[in-house]
Write a protein that holds these residues in place. Structure first.
Motif, PDB file in Angstrom:
ATOM      1  N   GLN A 157       7.429  26.778  -5.266  1.00 50.86           N
ATOM      2  CA  GLN A 157       7.148  25.424  -5.735  1.00 50.86           C
ATOM      3  C   GLN A 157       5.689  25.051  -5.509  1.00 50.86           C
ATOM      4  O   GLN A 157       5.061  24.389  -6.343  1.00 50.86           O
ATOM      5  CB  GLN A 157       8.067  24.429  -5.017  1.00 50.86           C
ATOM      6  N   GLU A 215       3.606  26.841  -8.096  1.00 45.12           N
ATOM      7  CA  GLU A 215       3.710  26.165  -9.394  1.00 45.12           C
ATOM      8  C   GLU A 215       2.787  24.956  -9.451  1.00 45.12           C
ATOM      9  O   GLU A 215       2.097  24.730 -10.458  1.00 45.12           O
ATOM     10  CB  GLU A 215       5.150  25.725  -9.651  1.00 45.12           C
ATOM     11  N   GLN A 216       2.762  24.160  -8.395  1.00 45.05           N
ATOM     12  CA  GLN A 216       1.908  22.976  -8.384  1.00 45.05           C
ATOM     13  C   GLN A 216       0.435  23.349  -8.453  1.00 45.05           C
ATOM     14  O   GLN A 216      -0.359  22.691  -9.135  1.00 45.05           O
ATOM     15  CB  GLN A 216       2.190  22.152  -7.130  1.00 45.05           C
ATOM     16  N   GLN A 233      -0.743  24.249 -11.892  1.00 42.03           N
ATOM     17  CA  GLN A 233      -0.821  23.143 -12.836  1.00 42.03           C
ATOM     18  C   GLN A 233      -2.202  22.504 -12.850  1.00 42.03           C
ATOM     19  O   GLN A 233      -2.522  21.716 -13.744  1.00 42.03           O
ATOM     20  CB  GLN A 233       0.228  22.069 -12.482  1.00 42.03           C
ATOM     21  N   THR A 270       5.999  29.051 -13.293  1.00 42.54           N
ATOM     22  CA  THR A 270       7.151  28.158 -13.196  1.00 42.54           C
ATOM     23  C   THR A 270       8.069  28.658 -12.091  1.00 42.54           C
ATOM     24  O   THR A 270       8.551  29.792 -12.133  1.00 42.54           O
ATOM     25  CB  THR A 270       7.932  28.110 -14.523  1.00 42.54           C
ATOM     26  N   SER A 271       8.284  27.826 -11.107  1.00 44.91           N
ATOM     27  CA  SER A 271       9.137  28.217  -9.989  1.00 44.91           C
ATOM     28  C   SER A 271      10.587  28.338 -10.442  1.00 44.91           C
ATOM     29  O   SER A 271      11.083  27.484 -11.184  1.00 44.91           O
ATOM     30  CB  SER A 271       9.040  27.177  -8.863  1.00 44.91           C
ATOM     31  N   VAL A 299      12.979  27.861  -8.536  1.00 43.32           N
ATOM     32  CA  VAL A 299      13.743  26.931  -7.692  1.00 43.32           C
ATOM     33  C   VAL A 299      13.060  25.578  -7.711  1.00 43.32           C
ATOM     34  O   VAL A 299      11.844  25.474  -7.523  1.00 43.32           O
ATOM     35  CB  VAL A 299      13.836  27.440  -6.240  1.00 43.32           C
ATOM     36  N   HIS A 300      13.853  24.536  -7.954  1.00 45.11           N
ATOM     37  CA  HIS A 300      13.358  23.170  -7.889  1.00 45.11           C
ATOM     38  C   HIS A 300      14.356  22.332  -7.093  1.00 45.11           C
ATOM     39  O   HIS A 300      15.487  22.122  -7.541  1.00 45.11           O
ATOM     40  CB  HIS A 300      13.157  22.570  -9.286  1.00 45.11           C
ATOM     41  N   LEU A 301      13.936  21.888  -5.916  1.00 46.00           N
ATOM     42  CA  LEU A 301      14.808  21.064  -5.079  1.00 46.00           C
ATOM     43  C   LEU A 301      14.546  19.589  -5.335  1.00 46.00           C
ATOM     44  O   LEU A 301      13.420  19.196  -5.660  1.00 46.00           O
ATOM     45  CB  LEU A 301      14.554  21.369  -3.602  1.00 46.00           C
ATOM     46  N   ALA A 318      13.720  15.770  -4.394  1.00 46.66           N
ATOM     47  CA  ALA A 318      12.694  15.299  -3.460  1.00 46.66           C
ATOM     48  C   ALA A 318      13.245  15.146  -2.041  1.00 46.66           C
ATOM     49  O   ALA A 318      12.586  15.499  -1.063  1.00 46.66           O
ATOM     50  CB  ALA A 318      12.122  13.973  -3.946  1.00 46.66           C
ATOM     51  N   ASN A 347      13.518  18.501  -0.382  1.00 49.43           N
ATOM     52  CA  ASN A 347      12.188  19.009  -0.042  1.00 49.43           C
ATOM     53  C   ASN A 347      11.659  18.359   1.233  1.00 49.43           C
ATOM     54  O   ASN A 347      11.048  19.017   2.076  1.00 49.43           O
ATOM     55  CB  ASN A 347      11.212  18.774  -1.195  1.00 49.43           C
TER      56      ASN A 347
END
Length: 221
Positions: free
Chosen positions: A159, A162-163, A166, A178-179, A181-183, A185, A188
């Motif tokens: 993650q 990915e940031q 960007q 692009t990760s 995994v997206h948790l 907020a 996280n």
């Protein structure tokens, strides 16, 4: 272990002590101060107590983190960390991480080393007492801390990457990522808190790994 280059740099940072007395550890200092002791026998056969005092949040005047060496309770030397102090029969090496001490060891000329004993009143001393009195619980806490950091690395690192990709200049030169995994907020934040607690627990035992404990972001390998 200190490399030869770090050893030479550490030697140049040492400043002589001013002879003030070592202050005892106060109950409100566990998060801001580390205090370790080493008992040796001098050349004259007399026992010596060497102590290392580190204010983990830095000195109040300039914010620099320094290690202070005391001999029998009298200030003998000061150095910015990483520090290496000559003492009877070897050296004392001191280094910090983002979460506390990562090293406070006595090293002999032939390479043998042992960790200094934490002051009983310090957070490190209380953690060492738990390890002596409740070894099973201590091992369980250690395993949990390690597992939390591994999970945080596996889930959190993609993650972060990915940031970073960007950012327009980064995306332009290396492309975007692009990760998988997206948790949410909330998760996280919970993972971040768990990671801070796990890293702090490891620091109380002077456990350190460059990948798990933040050295990657300090340029270490």
């Amino acid at each position: 272990m200190f490399s030869d280059r770090r050893r030479r740099r550490a030697a140049r940072r040492i400043r002589p002590g001013d002879g003030h007395a070592l202050k005892r550890f106060r109950w409100w200092q566990p998060l801001s101060r580390a205090l370790f002791h080493l008992d040796l026998v001098g050349d004259d056969g007399r026992r010596e107590r060497w102590s290392v005092d580190v204010r983990l949040w830095g000195d109040s005047d300039d914010g620099e983190v320094r290690a202070r060496l005391y001999r029998d309770g009298v200030h003998a030397a000061t150095s910015k960390v990483p520090a290496e102090f000559p003492v009877t029969g070897g050296t004392v090496q001191v280094d910090t991480s983002s979460y506390g001490l990562r090293r406070c060891h006595f090293v002999t000329p032939d390479g043998r080393e042992r960790q200094l004993e934490p002051d009983p009143a310090s957070a490190e001393g209380r953690r060492a007492r738990l390890e002596r009195d409740r070894p099973g619980l201590s091992r369980a806490l250690g395993v949990v801390s390690w597992a939390v950091l591994v999970v945080a690395l596996v889930i959190g690192a993609p993650q972060v990457v990915e940031q970073i990709t960007q950012i327009p200049p980064v995306a332009e030169h290396v492309g975007t990522f692009t990760s998988p995994v997206h948790l949410p907020a909330g998760l996280n934040v919970a993972l971040l808190i768990a990671t801070l607690l796990a890293s702090s627990e490891r620091a109380l035992r002077l456990r350190y790994h460059w990948l798990l404990d933040g050295g990657l972001f300090d340029g270490e390998t």
